[in-house]
Design an enzyme around this catalytic site. Structure first.
Site, PDB file in Angstrom:
ATOM      1  CG  ASN A  56       2.356   0.642   3.897  1.00  0.00           C
ATOM      2  OD1 ASN A  56       2.070  -0.514   3.623  1.00  0.00           O
ATOM      3  ND2 ASN A  56       3.572   1.129   3.768  1.00  0.00           N
ATOM      4  N   GLY A  57       0.590  -1.331   6.202  1.00  0.00           N
ATOM      5  CA  GLY A  57       1.165  -2.242   7.188  1.00  0.00           C
ATOM      6  C   GLY A  57       0.115  -3.241   7.637  1.00  0.00           C
ATOM      7  CD1 TRP A  74      -0.534  -5.887  -3.718  1.00  0.00           C
ATOM      8  CD2 TRP A  74      -0.332  -6.661  -1.625  1.00  0.00           C
ATOM      9  NE1 TRP A  74      -0.113  -7.198  -3.783  1.00  0.00           N
ATOM     10  CE2 TRP A  74       0.025  -7.689  -2.524  1.00  0.00           C
ATOM     11  CE3 TRP A  74      -0.280  -6.905  -0.265  1.00  0.00           C
ATOM     12  CZ2 TRP A  74       0.432  -8.942  -2.095  1.00  0.00           C
ATOM     13  CZ3 TRP A  74       0.124  -8.170   0.167  1.00  0.00           C
ATOM     14  CH2 TRP A  74       0.482  -9.170  -0.751  1.00  0.00           C
ATOM     15  CB  CYS A  94      -0.919   0.103   1.210  1.00  0.00           C
ATOM     16  SG  CYS A  94      -1.900  -1.348   1.506  1.00  0.00           S
ATOM     17  CD  GLU A 123      15.711 -12.090 -11.741  1.00  0.00           C
ATOM     18  OE1 GLU A 123      15.376 -12.731 -10.731  1.00  0.00           O
ATOM     19  OE2 GLU A 123      15.284 -10.957 -11.995  1.00  0.00           O
ATOM     20  NE  ARG A 170       4.489   1.795  -0.439  1.00  0.00           N
ATOM     21  CZ  ARG A 170       5.603   1.384   0.129  1.00  0.00           C
ATOM     22  NH1 ARG A 170       6.753   1.571  -0.465  1.00  0.00           N
ATOM     23  NH2 ARG A 170       5.576   0.788   1.295  1.00  0.00           N
ATOM     24  CG  HIS A 184      16.828 -36.809 -10.245  1.00  0.00           C
ATOM     25  ND1 HIS A 184      17.147 -38.127 -10.037  1.00  0.00           N
ATOM     26  CD2 HIS A 184      17.987 -36.191 -10.571  1.00  0.00           C
ATOM     27  CE1 HIS A 184      18.443 -38.294 -10.211  1.00  0.00           C
ATOM     28  NE2 HIS A 184      18.975 -37.140 -10.549  1.00  0.00           N
ATOM     29  CD  GLU A 209       8.642 -10.743 -11.433  1.00  0.00           C
ATOM     30  OE1 GLU A 209       8.249 -10.542 -10.281  1.00  0.00           O
ATOM     31  OE2 GLU A 209       9.803 -10.463 -11.803  1.00  0.00           O
ATOM     32  CE  LYS A 257      12.120  -9.951 -13.414  1.00  0.00           C
ATOM     33  NZ  LYS A 257      12.818  -9.886 -12.241  1.00  0.00           N
ATOM     34  CE  LYS A 267      10.833  -1.871  -8.018  1.00  0.00           C
ATOM     35  NZ  LYS A 267      11.135  -3.174  -8.617  1.00  0.00           N
TER      36      LYS A 267
HETATM   37  C1  G6P Z   1       9.130  -8.107  -4.763  1.00  0.00           C
HETATM   38  C2  G6P Z   1       9.573  -7.531  -6.090  1.00  0.00           C
HETATM   39  C3  G6P Z   1      10.832  -8.249  -6.589  1.00  0.00           C
HETATM   40  C4  G6P Z   1      11.927  -8.171  -5.543  1.00  0.00           C
HETATM   41  C5  G6P Z   1      11.451  -8.704  -4.190  1.00  0.00           C
HETATM   42  C6  G6P Z   1      12.438  -8.373  -3.089  1.00  0.00           C
HETATM   43  O1  G6P Z   1       8.680  -9.411  -4.925  1.00  0.00           O
HETATM   44  O2  G6P Z   1       8.561  -7.656  -7.050  1.00  0.00           O
HETATM   45  O3  G6P Z   1      11.279  -7.654  -7.786  1.00  0.00           O
HETATM   46  O4  G6P Z   1      13.036  -8.904  -5.973  1.00  0.00           O
HETATM   47  O5  G6P Z   1      10.206  -8.083  -3.819  1.00  0.00           O
HETATM   48  O6  G6P Z   1      12.432  -6.986  -2.894  1.00  0.00           O
HETATM   49  P1  G6P Z   1      13.628  -6.108  -2.403  1.00  0.00           P
HETATM   50  O7  G6P Z   1      13.109  -4.706  -2.448  1.00  0.00           O
HETATM   51  O8  G6P Z   1      13.941  -6.560  -1.005  1.00  0.00           O
HETATM   52  O9  G6P Z   1      14.779  -6.327  -3.316  1.00  0.00           O
END
Ligand code: G6P
Length: 608
Positions: A101-102, A75, A2, A481, A27, A504, A488, A485, A603
């Site tokens: 927020n929290g 969120w 949020c 990674e 957020r 396996h 997500e 990508k 994010k």
């Molecule tokens: C979220 C973001 C990712 C990020 C992860 C960790 O899931 O979408 O892109 O890698 O959080 O976030 P940070 O800010 O701790 O790197």
């Protein structure tokens, strides 16, 4: 997660709040709302859906006249996304309103207590309990009521609070969720993050845990949870405001991918001096580096993937054992930390709740923590004992790209510095690696310029059901990674496997035409990965390979090959990830997905 924004000053509040919320949509974005004092009472408008809906509903804020207000982009944690659950939340008389927020962890017993006292609830949120609790303790002194509530709630919160009978003030408080306040000649602002108010002011104050702020149009007062007034130092933000704009690109993600050569340069070059690596902020002498017994790397999401890469590199170059954990596991698994252990947390936002908790837990056990962080002044940056910044600038797209690339650079530098200090990396190899590092930005640029080829390939896979990524060693870390990508942002199921593990179980999932992306940049493991590619191809897979220039032998086993320029084997992640980022991006664009704001994600993950 949020985002919250507030304004009090000489201008209309609603348009400023909407603009700020737009910068905070990363957020959370399932619903949004605003509260503005209109001269008589507090008026609230909220709506399910993106901020755009609220903008339209309020005609850009013009239906909410007033110079003091607070807003929220949500969120969902407690209660589904809905109008009722959207913030701000009111008390029964509609004289006190709150954005939050929290997470309030003890909201259920508090809610029961308030219900027993005759309060009724209209939402399923934990936040509504705050509005009623403040009402319960409010006897005309907002500060007193707010601090009483702070003593009674457990959990995390950044709050903006309006009182109808104090219409010339906004109150804001914080515990374990980010909050900043800012000021210019025309008014004062609150926000979850700097970009929300950067257009208006560069003078900000970072609010610490358990602090309260009282904002008026022309000044701010800061208090402790015990109502004692305190003074705080303003910080001047020197970010380029344009860095938080799309700048002509279709999406922030594309723009941020294109910023990677600069990000890598900015993180790398200030730390290379006279053919050596200088990381002053590390605060460690060579003797202390030599005494490291073990390194624990703790992070979430993509930051965790850079940690997996670093394990191979630090163990390879500096011969120090490395353990890598996702923070949500580390914090609860009672890790064994001994004298001489070094703890490194990695985080773009510096606010990820689990990473922050891991940091605090580690410090409680008497260990120092190095933070590799992107957001200046974030919680992790402030609480870590030492901070190594990744100079990626503001990253807006939820799926990280440029911050990931910058984290890799910071970790390469650490590994090389440690290797040199411990005598496991000799001068000629060290110098060659430095030269390879300096070449990375141009090589990344070259890979980005091939985007059209990747886009054409990606277009073939917008209907894919499952995609598998395989690799060995560092190539496995790259696969993790690459897979994240893709899934997500495109919502296509994908998984990454250590290539040797494939037989396996996973190989039974390969069907005619299933896409398998094989990463084979490690020459020492090339033949092994090649065999795994042959195995999946024999079972009908379509094999996309990412390998080093010159490895044409791969064409025997691959249907489509992307070559990356030669670099030191430890640095191939920085190059191989570029086509995989582009692939994920173009599949998602081809499917018409909301690339910068994928569903259900945020994010900055400030809840555990
Ligand atoms: C979220 C973001 C990712 C990020 C992860 C960790 O899931 O979408 O892109 O890698 O959080 O976030 P940070 O800010 O701790 O790197």
């Amino acid at each position: 997660m949020c985002g919250i924004v507030g304004y009090i000053g000489r201008h209309q509040a609603a348009p400023i709040i909407l603009e700020g919320l737009e910068r905070l949509e990363y957020r959370g974005y399932d619903s949004a709302g605003m509260a503005v004092f209109n001269g008589e009472k507090i008026q609230i408008t909220k709506s399910i859906g993106r901020l755009k809906v609220l903008e339209e509903l309020t005609h850009g804020g013009s239906t909410m006249q007033g110079v003091v207000g607070i807003g929220h982009t949500r969120w969902a944690t407690h209660g589904v996304p809905s109008n009722e659950n959207a913030h701000p939340h009111f008390n029964a008389e509609e004289t006190i309103t709150v954005v939050h927020n929290g997470i309030i962890e003890n909201y259920l017993p508090l809610k029961e207590k308030m219900i027993s006292k005759g309060y009724t609830f209209v939402s399923d949120t934990d936040t509504e309990v705050l509005a009623h609790l403040i009402d319960y303790y409010y006897k005309g002194n907002p500060l007193e009521a707010i601090t009483k509530v702070m003593h009674r709630v457990q959990g995390s919160y950044a709050l903006g609070i309006l009182f109808a009978d104090h219409p010339d003030e906004i109150f804001a408080v914080r515990k374990d969720s980010p909050l900043i306040v800012g000021q210019n000649e025309d008014g004062c602002f609150i926000a979850s993050d700097v970009p929300a108010i950067l257009k208006y002011t560069r003078k900000v104050y970072f609010i610490e845990n358990q602090e309260v702020v009282r904002l008026r149009a022309d000044h701010m007062h800061f208090y402790t949870v015990d109502e004692e007034e305190i003074t705080k130092e303003a910080v001047t933000i020197d970010w380029d405001a344009d860095a938080a704009e799309k700048g002509g690109y279709e999406h922030f993600m594309l723009k941020e991918m294109y910023e990677q050569p600069k990000t890598v340069t900015d993180t790398l070059m200030p730390r290379i001096k006279d053919n050596d690596i200088v990381i002053e902020e590390l605060g460690m002498t060579d003797e202390e580096i030599q005494a490291i017994r073990k390194i624990h790397i703790v992070a979430c999401g993509s930051a965790y993937h850079t940690g997996v890469t670093a394990k191979y590199i630090i163990e390879g170059i500096a011969r120090i054992p490395v353990e890598v954990d996702v923070a949500s596991e580390f914090r609860y698994r009672n890790p064994i930390l001994e004298q001489g252990d070094m703890i490194v947390v990695i985080s773009q936002s510096g606010e990820t709740a689990d990473t922050l908790a891991a940091l605090r837990g580690t410090q409680k056990m008497g260990h120092k923590v190095l933070g590799i962080v992107n957001v200046v002044g974030s919680s992790i940056a402030r609480e870590a004992d030492n901070v190594m910044y990744t100079w990626a600038g503001p990253e807006i797209a939820v799926a990280t790209t440029k911050a990931y690339s910058a984290q890799l650079i910071a970790l390469y530098l650490l590994a090389m510095k440690f290797g040199k200090a411990r005598g496991t990396l000799q001068a000629p190899a060290f110098c060659n690696m430095l030269e390879d590092l300096k070449r990375l930005p141009a090589q990344i640029e070259m890979l980005l310029s091939n985007k059209n080829r990747i886009q054409r390939f990606a277009n073939r896979y917008i209907g894919a059901k499952d995609v598998f990524f395989i690799g060995r060693g560092i190539d496995y870390a790259i696969s993790l990674e690459g897979s994240l990508k893709l899934k997500e942002i495109s919502y296509i199921h994908s998984e990454a496997y250590a290539a040797g593990e494939l037989k396996h179980g996973t190989i039974s999932l390969i069907e005619q035409g299933t896409l398998v992306a094989a990463v084979a940049t490690q020459d020492a493991l090339f033949q092994k990965t090649l065999s795994n590619m042959v195995e999946v191809k024999a079972r009908g897979a379509f094999v996309l390979a990412v390998t080093n220039e010159g490895n044409t032998e791969i064409e025997k086993a691959a249907d489509y090959v992307i070559y990356i320029p030669r670099t030191n084997p430890y640095f191939t992640n920085s190059l191989a990830i570029i086509p995989l980022q582009l692939f994920g991006y173009y599949v998602a664009v081809g499917k018409g997905c909301d690339v910068d704001k994928p569903r259900n994600l945020a994010k900055s993950v400030t809840v555990e």
